[in-house]
Design an enzyme around this catalytic site. Sequence first.
Site, PDB file in Angstrom:
ATOM      1  N   ARG A  79      38.499  36.537  25.587  1.00  0.00           N
ATOM      2  CA  ARG A  79      39.758  35.880  25.222  1.00  0.00           C
ATOM      3  C   ARG A  79      39.732  35.314  23.809  1.00  0.00           C
ATOM      4  O   ARG A  79      40.688  35.454  23.063  1.00  0.00           O
ATOM      5  CB  ARG A  79      40.050  34.733  26.201  1.00  0.00           C
ATOM      6  CG  ARG A  79      40.873  35.169  27.355  1.00  0.00           C
ATOM      7  CD  ARG A  79      41.033  34.094  28.395  1.00  0.00           C
ATOM      8  NE  ARG A  79      41.623  34.695  29.577  1.00  0.00           N
ATOM      9  CZ  ARG A  79      42.919  34.683  29.867  1.00  0.00           C
ATOM     10  NH1 ARG A  79      43.767  34.051  29.088  1.00  0.00           N
ATOM     11  NH2 ARG A  79      43.371  35.287  30.961  1.00  0.00           N
TER      12      ARG A  79
ATOM     13  N   GLU B   1      24.324  32.583  39.531  1.00  0.00           N
ATOM     14  CA  GLU B   1      24.335  32.565  38.061  1.00  0.00           C
ATOM     15  C   GLU B   1      24.720  31.173  37.556  1.00  0.00           C
ATOM     16  O   GLU B   1      25.566  30.997  36.681  1.00  0.00           O
ATOM     17  CB  GLU B   1      25.278  33.629  37.480  1.00  0.00           C
ATOM     18  CG  GLU B   1      25.002  33.978  36.029  1.00  0.00           C
ATOM     19  CD  GLU B   1      25.989  35.019  35.481  1.00  0.00           C
ATOM     20  OE1 GLU B   1      27.168  34.699  35.316  1.00  0.00           O
ATOM     21  OE2 GLU B   1      25.554  36.156  35.243  1.00  0.00           O
TER      22      GLU B   1
ATOM     23  N   ASP C  76      31.435  32.427  36.066  1.00  0.00           N
ATOM     24  CA  ASP C  76      32.251  31.471  35.317  1.00  0.00           C
ATOM     25  C   ASP C  76      33.701  31.899  35.143  1.00  0.00           C
ATOM     26  O   ASP C  76      34.389  31.444  34.246  1.00  0.00           O
ATOM     27  CB  ASP C  76      31.616  31.279  33.935  1.00  0.00           C
ATOM     28  CG  ASP C  76      31.368  32.622  33.244  1.00  0.00           C
ATOM     29  OD1 ASP C  76      32.007  33.612  33.629  1.00  0.00           O
ATOM     30  OD2 ASP C  76      30.526  32.673  32.320  1.00  0.00           O
TER      31      ASP C  76
HETATM   32  C1  UD1 Z   1      38.310  37.816  32.974  1.00  0.00           C
HETATM   33  C2  UD1 Z   1      37.386  36.591  33.001  1.00  0.00           C
HETATM   34  C3  UD1 Z   1      36.197  36.780  32.078  1.00  0.00           C
HETATM   35  C4  UD1 Z   1      35.466  38.056  32.385  1.00  0.00           C
HETATM   36  C5  UD1 Z   1      36.443  39.230  32.377  1.00  0.00           C
HETATM   37  C6  UD1 Z   1      35.701  40.451  32.846  1.00  0.00           C
HETATM   38  C7  UD1 Z   1      38.467  34.433  33.373  1.00  0.00           C
HETATM   39  C8  UD1 Z   1      38.997  33.219  32.748  1.00  0.00           C
HETATM   40  N1  UD1 Z   1      38.108  35.411  32.538  1.00  0.00           N
HETATM   41  O1  UD1 Z   1      38.856  37.988  31.652  1.00  0.00           O
HETATM   42  O2  UD1 Z   1      35.313  35.679  32.231  1.00  0.00           O
HETATM   43  O3  UD1 Z   1      34.488  38.231  31.399  1.00  0.00           O
HETATM   44  O4  UD1 Z   1      37.527  38.970  33.262  1.00  0.00           O
HETATM   45  O5  UD1 Z   1      36.331  41.629  32.504  1.00  0.00           O
HETATM   46  O6  UD1 Z   1      38.392  34.505  34.565  1.00  0.00           O
HETATM   47  N2  UD1 Z   1      43.958  44.063  34.188  1.00  0.00           N
HETATM   48  C9  UD1 Z   1      44.411  45.140  34.942  1.00  0.00           C
HETATM   49  N3  UD1 Z   1      43.567  45.684  35.861  1.00  0.00           N
HETATM   50  C10 UD1 Z   1      42.313  45.218  36.082  1.00  0.00           C
HETATM   51  C11 UD1 Z   1      41.859  44.142  35.317  1.00  0.00           C
HETATM   52  C12 UD1 Z   1      42.700  43.562  34.370  1.00  0.00           C
HETATM   53  O7  UD1 Z   1      45.529  45.593  34.779  1.00  0.00           O
HETATM   54  O8  UD1 Z   1      41.591  45.768  36.938  1.00  0.00           O
HETATM   55  C13 UD1 Z   1      44.857  43.475  33.155  1.00  0.00           C
HETATM   56  C14 UD1 Z   1      46.012  42.654  33.735  1.00  0.00           C
HETATM   57  O9  UD1 Z   1      47.144  42.823  32.918  1.00  0.00           O
HETATM   58  C15 UD1 Z   1      45.520  41.223  33.589  1.00  0.00           C
HETATM   59  C16 UD1 Z   1      44.744  41.323  32.294  1.00  0.00           C
HETATM   60  O10 UD1 Z   1      44.120  42.594  32.321  1.00  0.00           O
HETATM   61  O11 UD1 Z   1      46.564  40.298  33.553  1.00  0.00           O
HETATM   62  C17 UD1 Z   1      43.705  40.258  32.054  1.00  0.00           C
HETATM   63  O12 UD1 Z   1      42.808  40.099  33.157  1.00  0.00           O
HETATM   64  P1  UD1 Z   1      42.033  38.707  33.346  1.00  0.00           P
HETATM   65  O13 UD1 Z   1      41.119  38.739  34.493  1.00  0.00           O
HETATM   66  O14 UD1 Z   1      43.040  37.589  33.340  1.00  0.00           O
HETATM   67  O15 UD1 Z   1      41.184  38.721  31.974  1.00  0.00           O
HETATM   68  P2  UD1 Z   1      40.349  37.629  31.237  1.00  0.00           P
HETATM   69  O16 UD1 Z   1      40.684  36.263  31.747  1.00  0.00           O
HETATM   70  O17 UD1 Z   1      40.464  37.880  29.792  1.00  0.00           O
END
Ligand code: UD1
Length: 385
Positions: A214, A121, A99
């Site tokens: 989030r 899933e 999702d």
């Molecule tokens: C996303 C998913 C969520 C999932 C989660 C798993 C969506 C809408 N949300 O969360 O469903 O549960 O991932 O963890 O798709 N970042 C890094 N390195 C990484 C990963 C993240 O630097 O390897 C930082 C970056 O600044 C990035 C931020 O984390 O912009 C957020 O990552 P993002 O995938 O957008 O997070 P969520 O949407 O909260």
Amino acid sequence: MYCVFTIMPIYGTRPEAIKMAPIVKVLQDSAQFRCVVTVTGQHREMLDQVNEIFDITPDHDLNIIQPRQTLNGVLTRTVEGLDAIFAENAPDAVVVQGDTTTSTAGAIAAFYRGIPVIHAEAGLRSFNLFSPFPEEANRKITSQITSLHLAPTSTSRENLLREALPEQDIVVTGNTVIDALLHTVERQLPFSDPQLEEIGASGRRVLLVTTHRRENQGKAMRGVGRALARIAEAEPELAIVLPAHRNPVVREAVLPAIEGKSNVVVTEPLAYGEFTRMLSVAHVVLTDSGGVQEEAPSLGKPVLVMRENTERPEAVTAGTVKLIGTDEERIVTEVDRLLNDAAAYRQMANAVNPYGDGRAAQRSLAAIEQMFGVGTRIADFDPRD
Ligand code: UD1
Ligand code: UDP
């Protein structure tokens, strides 16, 4: 003439990578299919860590990640990047998982190109469009444009039937996270962090914590930080282990309250082998994660879920998962009960496997073979078998 179909798994975040890995493996081993792995790079370090442990080298990598990225940014960069890859590769089907925005963007991009979507899933529902946000909406959108729904449980199958999706396109596979978990726990991978090795060897009780949702970011997460600080002070013998999500928004909210507490160990995201090892060492798990809610019950660990609702009701029904929300006071009380009330602990600490038996990827492969007319399905997953 013998025909090999091209199947393209598409994923971008840590949990998708973990849950897609068993499907990638069976597709790679199959003579019927050519598996072309495409990652969006919605996550970077946390995604690469998983591909490495499962020995998967993506064929295409869109590398879309940006610091503090927005949902619309992830969506548009994914659709644009995938469209170019589809133009070159013309897969016979794509597989998306779960999702996330990568997942739904992948489904939309494929659908608009007339490429059938297989959804792993499928059918999880919290019945609240805004929680988890945006995941509940993502799942519902993906279901509408999916040709083959790989539902993990009979509950998720029923959710899809209630939305009038065709019965013949739904198969109950179990969740591939259990395939990944069983395979990884068996490997008994060591901790690379000496602090964790020491905690593991010491026999100290461990509270394992993860948070990133989030809808919990900001005020709720600051409360989680304060709750952890209070638990750390009240329980000096307890080790609190918090592998921090890479999201800076998460770190800014949770970490200040626990800084300097000697019995709180904050780490970078743990490689999957180390995390599952810590799960098996843990006494209690406190989380808002989806995947951790599915894994911990199968290791017999009580899970307190910092959410108001869940799309994963099966372990709540089984009694090993409890929804406690994000109120600071409630977190402190619920953790205290599990640490200090042996009867309450025993009631929750049962190994249950409502989410899978380790054969979800095999069932998924058989269903995909049937979709292409080169095989037949195998019996649906039933936790009572
Ligand atoms: C996303 C998913 C969520 C999932 C989660 C798993 C969506 C809408 N949300 O969360 O469903 O549960 O991932 O963890 O798709 N970042 C890094 N390195 C990484 C990963 C993240 O630097 O390897 C930082 C970056 O600044 C990035 C931020 O984390 O912009 C957020 O990552 P993002 O995938 O957008 O997070 P969520 O949407 O909260
Ligand atoms: N996980 C991991 N290392 C960590 C924390 C979690 O490998 O430091 C794994 C965990 O075992 C589970 C998955 O990551 O399989 C859950 O990911 P996350 O909580 O980020 O996303 P969600 O499942 O909530 O979508």
